[in-house]
Structure formats: C-alpha cells, structure tokens
Design an enzyme around this catalytic site. Sequence first.
Site, PDB file in Angstrom:
ATOM      1  N   GLY A 245      37.530  45.741  47.308  1.00 53.65           N
ATOM      2  CA  GLY A 245      37.888  44.611  46.463  1.00 53.65           C
ATOM      3  C   GLY A 245      37.809  44.867  44.971  1.00 53.65           C
ATOM      4  N   LYS A 246      37.818  46.135  44.549  1.00 56.40           N
ATOM      5  CA  LYS A 246      37.674  46.436  43.121  1.00 56.40           C
ATOM      6  C   LYS A 246      38.834  45.869  42.304  1.00 56.40           C
ATOM      7  CE  LYS A 246      37.369  50.871  43.672  1.00 56.40           C
ATOM      8  NZ  LYS A 246      37.481  50.823  45.140  1.00 56.40           N
ATOM      9  N   SER A 247      40.051  46.102  42.762  1.00 57.40           N
ATOM     10  CA  SER A 247      41.207  45.624  42.003  1.00 57.40           C
ATOM     11  C   SER A 247      41.254  44.100  41.958  1.00 57.40           C
ATOM     12  CB  SER A 247      42.499  46.179  42.600  1.00 57.40           C
ATOM     13  OG  SER A 247      42.561  47.587  42.418  1.00 57.40           O
TER      14      SER A 247
ATOM     15  N   ARG B  60      40.647  58.603  54.856  1.00 57.24           N
ATOM     16  CA  ARG B  60      40.445  58.725  53.417  1.00 57.24           C
ATOM     17  C   ARG B  60      39.089  58.150  53.016  1.00 57.24           C
ATOM     18  NH1 ARG B  60      44.086  55.647  48.889  1.00 57.24           N
ATOM     19  NH2 ARG B  60      45.793  56.583  50.087  1.00 57.24           N
TER      20      ARG B  60
ATOM     21  N   CYS C 133      31.041  46.306  50.192  1.00 55.00           N
ATOM     22  CA  CYS C 133      31.347  45.391  51.290  1.00 55.00           C
ATOM     23  C   CYS C 133      30.478  45.772  52.481  1.00 55.00           C
ATOM     24  CB  CYS C 133      32.824  45.455  51.671  1.00 55.00           C
ATOM     25  SG  CYS C 133      33.919  44.644  50.502  1.00 55.00           S
TER      26      CYS C 133
ATOM     27  N   ASP D 112      39.782  50.921  36.322  1.00 56.38           N
ATOM     28  CA  ASP D 112      39.848  50.583  37.746  1.00 56.38           C
ATOM     29  C   ASP D 112      40.057  51.855  38.557  1.00 56.38           C
ATOM     30  OD1 ASP D 112      40.069  49.374  40.178  1.00 56.38           O
ATOM     31  OD2 ASP D 112      41.979  48.372  39.780  1.00 56.38           O
TER      32      ASP D 112
ATOM     33  N   GLU E 107      41.962  14.514  26.949  1.00 61.46           N
ATOM     34  CA  GLU E 107      43.105  15.052  26.216  1.00 61.46           C
ATOM     35  C   GLU E 107      42.661  15.601  24.864  1.00 61.46           C
ATOM     36  OE1 GLU E 107      45.659  16.547  25.970  1.00 61.46           O
ATOM     37  OE2 GLU E 107      47.408  15.215  26.000  1.00 61.46           O
TER      38      GLU E 107
ATOM     39  N   GLY F 247      33.054  52.169  43.450  1.00 60.62           N
ATOM     40  CA  GLY F 247      33.043  51.728  44.840  1.00 60.62           C
ATOM     41  C   GLY F 247      34.055  52.458  45.695  1.00 60.62           C
ATOM     42  N   LEU F 248      33.828  52.434  46.984  1.00 59.70           N
ATOM     43  CA  LEU F 248      34.733  53.057  47.937  1.00 59.70           C
ATOM     44  C   LEU F 248      36.039  52.276  48.007  1.00 59.70           C
ATOM     45  CD1 LEU F 248      32.098  53.753  50.735  1.00 59.70           C
ATOM     46  CD2 LEU F 248      33.185  55.466  49.271  1.00 59.70           C
ATOM     47  N   PRO F 249      37.099  52.879  48.536  1.00 61.32           N
ATOM     48  CA  PRO F 249      38.360  52.140  48.697  1.00 61.32           C
ATOM     49  C   PRO F 249      38.182  50.919  49.591  1.00 61.32           C
ATOM     50  CG  PRO F 249      38.715  54.508  48.957  1.00 61.32           C
ATOM     51  CD  PRO F 249      37.230  54.307  48.918  1.00 61.32           C
ATOM     52  N   ALA F 250      39.024  49.921  49.368  1.00 61.67           N
ATOM     53  CA  ALA F 250      39.043  48.689  50.162  1.00 61.67           C
ATOM     54  C   ALA F 250      37.777  47.864  49.989  1.00 61.67           C
ATOM     55  CB  ALA F 250      39.282  48.990  51.638  1.00 61.67           C
TER      56      ALA F 250
ATOM     57  N   HIS G 109      45.538  15.655  31.481  1.00 59.39           N
ATOM     58  CA  HIS G 109      46.500  15.337  30.430  1.00 59.39           C
ATOM     59  C   HIS G 109      47.325  16.579  30.109  1.00 59.39           C
ATOM     60  CE1 HIS G 109      44.080  11.664  29.790  1.00 59.39           C
ATOM     61  NE2 HIS G 109      43.074  12.473  30.093  1.00 59.39           N
TER      62      HIS G 109
END
Length: 649
Positions: free
Chosen positions: A116-118, A334, A300, A267, A512, A111-114, A580
């Site tokens: 949400g991959k990380s 970028r 995205c 990643d 529990e 995927g491209l930067p930004a 519990h």
Amino acid sequence: MSSLAATSIGQATDKLPMKDIPLSSRKTAPGNSIEGVEIESPRPTGTTVIGQSKSSLGAAPSDTPATTAPNSPRIRPTTLDIPGLTKSRASPDGRIAQRDVGAKLVIVMVGLPARGKSYVTKKIARYLNWLQHDTRIFNVGERRRIAAKINPASDFELVQSGTGLGAGHTHSGTISAAVIPSVSVVDTSLTEGHGENQNTLGPPAIDLDENSTTHSEDATPAMAQDAHFFDPENVRAAQLREQVAMSTLDELLDYVLYQGGSVGILDATNSTLERRKHIIDRVRERAGAELGVLFLESQCLDKNLLESNMRLKLSGPDYKDKDPVTALADFRERVAIYEKNYVPIGEYEERHNLQYVQMIDVGRKVVSHQIRGFLAAQTVYYLLNFNLAARQIWITRHGESLDNVNGKIGGDSNLSENGMRYAQTLAKFIGCQKKAFSLRQVQKQATTHFPPLPGDTTPPNPEYTTTLNGGSSEPVEKNFCVWTSMLKRSVTTGQYFDEDEYDVKQMRMLDELNAGVMEGMTYDEIRKMYADEYELRRTDKLHYRYPGAGGEGYLDVINRLRAVIVEVERTTDHVLLIVHRSVARVLLAYFMGLKREDVADLDVPLGTLYCLEPKPYGVEFKAYRYHADTEWFYPDLDYKLQRAASNQE
C-alpha cells in the site's frame, strides 16, 4: 557548547568546543551544520557541483569568514509557514522560502511490494497539496520500467540530464537522458483529476513518456521485468535499479532545494538497510543536515488485506494484459526475493536518531520515532486518521435560499419554497441510497471470498470479514452522518433527516466564506461600490481576502476545513455534507485532487448532489441532478467538474 555533526550516518567525529575553532576554519563538510554560523542560500538551478567536499547546502569550503550582510540567511531548522495564516519577510505569502531548507521535508517510503505504499503516498500528497504545501511524488518504479525497456549499453556510462545540476554534469549513480526520457509536465484538464492517476493540487503531474527518447541503434533488447529482474544475483538489473533510484532521488532534491517544492516523496521499496544508508548519504551530501528526512514504512500483517493488495497489483503496469494466474505467481516470487533481503525500520534508525513512522495494515497501528518539524508532524497526524473502509461521502449545497433568489452573497436567509422542496427530496433520496449501498455490500460478500477463489475479481474490503459485526461474516451496517453549517439555509436543508436514524450535526467550520463589508450585497453592487476590490478578487480569487471585520478568503476556508477533512478520513461511516458554494469547492478540490488554480472557480450549482466513494486506487465519482418537476434526483452520466462560466461568483 556546540560540536561538529557526523558527516554521514554511522561516521563518528571528534567533538571540539566551538570556541576553539577559528571562524575561518569552520567548514561545513557534507552532512555537517554549525550552530549559529551564517551560510549561503541554496544555489540557483543549473549551478554545477563538482566533487564531494561541499558545504551542507552546496557552497564550496572557503577560508573567508561568512558574510554579515543583512540579507544573509541563517539556518532555521524549524519554522512554521502556512499559506494564508503566516507572513514574514522571507515568506510574505506564507509559503516556505527556498532558503529555509530546515522547514522542508523528504519522505522516503519503505516496504515490500503490495503493502500500500503508493496508496499512502497519493493520499499524503493530495492532503499536503490541498493545504498549499507544494508536494510531489517521485516514483522509482515508473522510471525503472522505462529504463529497463530502453535498456542502455551494459557499461552504464550515465550522465545526469540536467534538472538542477547543470545539463550534462556527470554525477555518480544518476541516469542519463539516454536511459530515462526527458520529463515533461502534463497540463491535464480539470476533469481528469480523479481515479488512480488523479491530478493533485499544486505542481502538475509528471509524465514519463516512453516515446520521448530516441534509442541508439545498437541498444540491446529491453530487459524482461519479471521476478528474475529483482533478484540481487542479477547484477546488471541490480545496478540499473540502484542507479534509477539515485537518479530519482536527485530529481526529488532538485525539486525541494531549487524548484520551490516543500515536500518530496520518494516512492520505492527501499527495503534494504544499504539502500536507506545511500539515500541518507545523498541527501546530506546535497542538502546538509538541515533538510528533514522522514522514513515511512508500510507493513501488511493482515493476510486478507495483503491478498487484496496483491490482486490489485495484477491490474498495474507490470502485469497489465497478462495471464492473471501466471502474473500472480510471478508477483509472489518477486515478493519472496525482496523478503530475503528485507530489513524493517527500527533499531538502526533509532540508534542514529532518524525520523521514522511505521504504518501497519494501512492505519490499524502507527508507530512513530523522533518526529521533528511542522510538515512531518502534519503528515503523521494525517496518517493516524484514514482507513480503507468502504463508505460514501455525499456533498451538496443547501436548497435555494431567499438570498439566492435576489442574487445576494453571504447573509443568513431562510430557504425559498423551491429550497424547502429540495430539502424534503434530499432526505428521501439519501434514504434510498443508504439502503442500496447496504444491499450491494451483501451481494458482494456473497460472491467473493478470502482468500479469493478462481473467478473472483476484486476481493471485498477486509473490514467486511472482521469481527466488527459480532463475529458475523455479514457486512457491517453503516451509520450515516449528516453535517450542516450553522447558517439557516444549511440547517433547514438538513431538518428532514430523522435524528433517530441519522447523526445530524451542525459545524461552524462548514459556514460559507465571510464576505466582510460586502456581506448581503450583489456582485453588481460590489463592482460599483468597491471597484478596486472587485478587480483584485477577479484577478486572484484563491488568495483574495474580503476586507472588513470577519472577512475571509479561500485559504481561510481551506484551513478551517482541515479538521472536517481529517474527521471524514477517520470515520468509517457514510457522510452527507450540506454546505455552501465556497465550501463545496474546497471539499471537492481535496477529494478529487484538483489543480490549485481551479479551486476558487469550480462550478458547483444549486441542485447538484455529488457522491464520492473512496477506493484503493482513488475515488469513484458520481453526480446527481435534482429535477424540480418530478422532485427526485437522477444520475448525470456525462457530468464533469469544470470551471464556472463566470469567475465573479
């Protein structure tokens, strides 16, 4: 009838009847597997591999027939191994055996930067590690930043530093210790296990220490990592980026094949078809066709979500402490460079029968193709069930019970008088917090904008600007769920919540831990009557299971809480879990990404209320203490999760 598989993606091989091929001639070239033929188990760490003509697991071709010794493993492309729930000769503890390469998984982010991959990788790693499947993230960007700062000589004569190939072994496309510093294991404290750099269960985090390598005196100045660094026309930077990516992949494969890992996550953007082909070729070269590879693409399409992601990038390592206006412009440049060469996952992967998942707008839409294997299926199931909605997750133990007063474990006693007062105060306090949260969202909505205006900080979550609220731009009013176990002390603690205002539900999964024959006993009684069992549990509480009918251990609790965790991740509502001690420990271990060895000993005293608020970068954590004299909860600003003083409880 069987056939030799293609040696790499896109390369055809004549199909020959297996019966016409002498056993001594059935060689497994890189990427090939032969059905029913026994092969050697993966080589131990440090074994050197030279050349390209290797078998699917690294053994050199030979005219000697495969051994028929009883301990010679067969390729098992699909196996079900769950710690605490399965047991076999190869895996007595339920973990995936090193020889069972077909049961392991490599997840390759795309995927491209930004996009949400990380964020996605951290959540996947946290979930799989919590389920006791050893998982580690290998972030190419971290290694790229260090390599560019050190900036080796322009000839790029690179040597693998030795993580399973053998120290000093030359390997095409790898990075030497002179380029990437040696990787050290960080033994972070338990209390550092949250936020952006959360410490996941399982293997400790990797620390890439920029000061751990001595540079040569004639090294050229560090490369500037602005948009120009990512331009394909910048040959020197492009070569460095490619070599860092392949070196990181080799490190991942060492972890999965020889260091006990079950899942390795690469990643990186991997946004070009050429890069993805290189990745597949390298995996098949080193691990054969058995090792599962799942491409996971994050897209995205929502402009508001993308704008939020870009703003969050400005606080990342590439732009930290830089002018935000200039940094945002550089980052957009970028991304534009990446977009020119971006090839989304789809046609090529389908033609070659590759596993992939496309995740659009962080869960709004998920597309999957040819998902195979238990771990891949678990990963996709999890991806279907989380979101970015702003909400609060509250966790507390029940009020004090009569068995707590008498020091007994398990049982099904009622609350004491103090416990009843705790239950009444809990309902009042949560009501106040529910209103306060809604007010904060209204204020945030009024002072932030989409697209962000100058002076805005973190944009509001896109959920609050959608049509979910009848087309209004006002924040969506949250429902509030109250979940208890089916034991009296938990049900009674939740009885003061108005069911017209709260969704109150009892769940057997939240009960529990069952102590088997020791239910209703004190720890002193257990120590005297079951001395051997007492010592076994004290030595290894995580893997210990109480004897007797219904007896459980922490691994059993983890596995029955899986459905609860997925439901909490799926819902966009607030949730209060009245549980519990053992259940609270396991829940906090998941949300806070705690180390495996700390789970069973976590200190979770009565009268403590935990608030967890999911964020794009991790989890915001707060603790509140109950004060019996004032019958109210107060924030404990210095509270830190830590081990209990005694490990017997």
